[in-house]
Design a protein around this motif. Sequence first.
Motif, PDB file in Angstrom:
ATOM      1  N   ALA A 122     103.319  -6.767   2.736  1.00  0.00           N
ATOM      2  CA  ALA A 122     103.197  -7.672   3.966  1.00  0.00           C
ATOM      3  C   ALA A 122     101.480  -7.503   4.308  1.00  0.00           C
ATOM      4  O   ALA A 122     100.975  -6.419   4.363  1.00  0.00           O
ATOM      5  N   GLY A 123     100.993  -8.751   4.446  1.00  0.00           N
ATOM      6  CA  GLY A 123      99.633  -8.600   4.732  1.00  0.00           C
ATOM      7  C   GLY A 123      99.267  -9.959   5.626  1.00  0.00           C
ATOM      8  O   GLY A 123      99.872 -10.721   5.682  1.00  0.00           O
ATOM      9  N   ASN A 124      97.868 -10.041   5.656  1.00  0.00           N
ATOM     10  CA  ASN A 124      97.192 -10.945   6.461  1.00  0.00           C
ATOM     11  C   ASN A 124      98.053 -11.380   7.842  1.00  0.00           C
ATOM     12  O   ASN A 124      98.027 -10.235   8.707  1.00  0.00           O
ATOM     13  N   ASN A 125      98.731 -12.394   8.152  1.00  0.00           N
ATOM     14  CA  ASN A 125      99.379 -12.774   9.444  1.00  0.00           C
ATOM     15  C   ASN A 125     100.859 -12.447   9.258  1.00  0.00           C
ATOM     16  O   ASN A 125     101.456 -12.875  10.184  1.00  0.00           O
ATOM     17  N   ALA A 126     101.055 -11.232   8.326  1.00  0.00           N
ATOM     18  CA  ALA A 126     102.557 -10.998   7.970  1.00  0.00           C
ATOM     19  C   ALA A 126     102.812  -9.438   8.564  1.00  0.00           C
ATOM     20  O   ALA A 126     102.080  -8.943   8.261  1.00  0.00           O
ATOM     21  N   SER A 127     103.715  -9.230   9.362  1.00  0.00           N
ATOM     22  CA  SER A 127     103.980  -7.722   9.749  1.00  0.00           C
ATOM     23  C   SER A 127     104.961  -7.183   8.886  1.00  0.00           C
ATOM     24  O   SER A 127     105.327  -6.007   8.849  1.00  0.00           O
ATOM     25  N   ASP A 128     105.822  -8.189   8.209  1.00  0.00           N
ATOM     26  CA  ASP A 128     106.915  -7.539   7.239  1.00  0.00           C
ATOM     27  C   ASP A 128     107.277  -8.776   6.195  1.00  0.00           C
ATOM     28  O   ASP A 128     106.847  -9.890   6.385  1.00  0.00           O
ATOM     29  N   ALA A 129     107.743  -8.513   5.243  1.00  0.00           N
ATOM     30  CA  ALA A 129     107.966  -9.271   4.052  1.00  0.00           C
ATOM     31  C   ALA A 129     109.306  -8.635   3.584  1.00  0.00           C
ATOM     32  O   ALA A 129     109.123  -7.438   2.902  1.00  0.00           O
ATOM     33  N   CYS A 130     110.335  -9.430   3.284  1.00  0.00           N
ATOM     34  CA  CYS A 130     111.255  -8.803   2.466  1.00  0.00           C
ATOM     35  C   CYS A 130     112.419 -10.062   1.891  1.00  0.00           C
ATOM     36  O   CYS A 130     111.899 -11.119   2.341  1.00  0.00           O
ATOM     37  N   TRP A 131     113.297  -9.556   1.127  1.00  0.00           N
ATOM     38  CA  TRP A 131     114.187 -10.464   0.536  1.00  0.00           C
ATOM     39  C   TRP A 131     115.386 -10.636   1.463  1.00  0.00           C
ATOM     40  O   TRP A 131     116.048  -9.536   1.988  1.00  0.00           O
TER      41      TRP A 131
END
Length: 242
Positions: A122-131
């Motif tokens: 997760a980067g930029n304006n995201a605090s998390d990224a997942c499926w």
Amino acid sequence: MSETNHRYSAHVEPSFTPKNVIKSLSIDNLIFGLDHGKLDILLVKHKVGLSKGQWALPGGFIRHDENLRDAASRHLHELTGVTDLYLEQLKTFGRVDRFPSERVITVAYYALVSAEDYKLVAGNNASDACWFGIHELPELIFDHKEIVDFGIQHLQQQVRRRPIGFNLLPEKFTLLQLQELYEGILDTKLDKPNFRRKIMKMNLLTSCEEKQTGVAHRAAKLYRFDEQAYQALTEKGFSFEI
């Protein structure tokens, strides 16, 4: 997949985003990931703005000096760390009230990948990224659920008419692996004899003259997809249909 049980998620410092964007036009990426016969969707959690703390499709505004697909690839990479995907344009969504306080039209892109092949950051304006599994999606911002629903229908129509799922299989695969792939994408159980009869009748598979090795059950025959046969048949008016 729950928020507390996602895979391969980490946080990096935000990257710089230029101010020269078209604020009435945005991009949203609908990335489908097949994971052991289950269809997932890649989502990000916003960490700033009106939608802070909420889940969304990875996307954002388009720069004045970039093409649409370039913008789609850039946002996907900056928000999730995912790169080198061929993104196809899905549809333009422009309902008047789709975005709060101002008019924003979004162009949606999509791709189908093997979820286990991608490590999310997760980067930029995201605090998390997942499926998330398609039946386990959290509440999404704006009209992103509408985009997801349209995208699932489109993908299921496409996979019935074109062999787009074969690239997610190993070079040599069994008929059961092929059936499980289609069941995951179509979200339904297929009749085994009927599925195999349809597939073999198309003459798109070449026998490897090999069987599985190192399996506890009865070893199954291995096949490979014949791309040249598919192209030749398509030129003659062949219709792929599952």
